[in-house]
Scaffold this active site. Sequence first.
Site, mmCIF file in Angstrom:
data_model
loop_
_atom_site.group_PDB
_atom_site.id
_atom_site.type_symbol
_atom_site.label_atom_id
_atom_site.label_comp_id
_atom_site.label_asym_id
_atom_site.label_seq_id
_atom_site.Cartn_x
_atom_site.Cartn_y
_atom_site.Cartn_z
ATOM 1 N N SER A 44 0.821 -1.215 0.000
ATOM 2 C CA SER A 44 0.000 0.000 0.000
ATOM 3 C C SER A 44 0.856 1.268 0.000
ATOM 4 O O SER A 44 2.020 1.259 0.397
ATOM 5 C CB SER A 44 -0.914 0.016 1.219
ATOM 6 O OG SER A 44 -1.622 -1.195 1.317
HETATM 7 N N1 SAH Z 1 -0.756 -5.019 3.960
HETATM 8 C C1 SAH Z 1 0.053 -5.333 2.794
HETATM 9 C C2 SAH Z 1 -0.619 -4.971 1.478
HETATM 10 C C3 SAH Z 1 -1.669 -5.900 1.185
HETATM 11 S S1 SAH Z 1 -2.239 -6.096 -0.457
HETATM 12 C C4 SAH Z 1 1.416 -4.696 2.884
HETATM 13 O O1 SAH Z 1 1.677 -3.939 3.826
HETATM 14 O O2 SAH Z 1 2.250 -4.965 2.008
HETATM 15 C C5 SAH Z 1 -3.580 -7.154 -0.024
HETATM 16 C C6 SAH Z 1 -3.189 -8.561 0.332
HETATM 17 O O3 SAH Z 1 -4.375 -9.207 0.782
HETATM 18 C C7 SAH Z 1 -2.689 -9.371 -0.852
HETATM 19 O O4 SAH Z 1 -1.429 -9.896 -0.557
HETATM 20 C C8 SAH Z 1 -3.739 -10.461 -1.011
HETATM 21 O O5 SAH Z 1 -3.217 -11.710 -1.443
HETATM 22 C C9 SAH Z 1 -4.300 -10.550 0.393
HETATM 23 N N2 SAH Z 1 -5.647 -11.142 0.505
HETATM 24 C C10 SAH Z 1 -6.724 -10.959 -0.282
HETATM 25 N N3 SAH Z 1 -7.771 -11.682 0.170
HETATM 26 C C11 SAH Z 1 -7.335 -12.331 1.288
HETATM 27 C C12 SAH Z 1 -7.937 -13.244 2.216
HETATM 28 N N4 SAH Z 1 -9.203 -13.647 2.108
HETATM 29 N N5 SAH Z 1 -7.175 -13.701 3.236
HETATM 30 C C13 SAH Z 1 -5.884 -13.314 3.390
HETATM 31 N N6 SAH Z 1 -5.268 -12.473 2.550
HETATM 32 C C14 SAH Z 1 -5.974 -11.986 1.511
#
Ligand code: SAH
Length: 218
Positions: free
Chosen positions: A64
């Site tokens: 993000s």
């Molecule tokens: N917080 C992260 C950015 C996240 S991007 C950082 O600091 O880098 C969103 C993430 O959510 C992705 O890696 C995606 O694979 C994950 N995601 C999406 N749906 C999900 C679910 N149901 N359970 C766990 N992770 C999930």
Amino acid sequence: MTAQPAADVERMEFQLALRRRGISDQAVLRAMDDVPREHFVAPGFVDSAYADQALPIACGQTISQPFVVAYMTEQLDVEPQHRVLEVGTGSGYQAAILSRLVREVVSIERYRTLAEAARGRLKTLGYANVTVLVGDGMAGAPDLAPFDRIIVTAAAEDIPQALTAQLAEAGKMVLPVGPRHDVQCLVKLSKQPSGELARENLIAVRFVPLLPGQAREL
Ligand code: SAH
């Protein structure tokens, strides 16, 4: 006056940009200053690590934008004794920021590849109070619940009931809610003494979608 190394100038500008955009919580600003974002971005993007933008990571996901990380952290109103659940570990950056501010962070990622990379990175950098789990974060972590705070860093079309059920008394949750691949609204839920959830709509954001189930691909 001696010239400062470019990296120091970049880090100073990074702090200034966060303040200019309204981040004022000193502990959050300090955490943003402490955690080296260049270790969380993909190797080809190290030069942009301190630009205020989201960047691509493996598995088609993103780390993000720093402002959004700082803003969500500020809105979460964390306290040092808190246990926090994060859904969507991605690079582990948001988890690292939270780890500087609370007692324990549990973070769930649906891609094994991302979870393992984040786990390794967090361990190397010494963020020992973060546990990374592989699984469907939409179901939360019932065995480890309740959580004082829950942060979801992928966009949900509807608020996942399994997560609100895992909020402790007076718990708070921050998550983007809205359509996939479009603008979503960052929402803050606060558990009232009656058990009801008060909802506050914060700002417009754009996140990758929250998808059900553990990822089939690595
Ligand atoms: N917080 C992260 C950015 C996240 S991007 C950082 O600091 O880098 C969103 C993430 O959510 C992705 O890696 C995606 O694979 C994950 N995601 C999406 N749906 C999900 C679910 N149901 N359970 C766990 N992770 C999930």
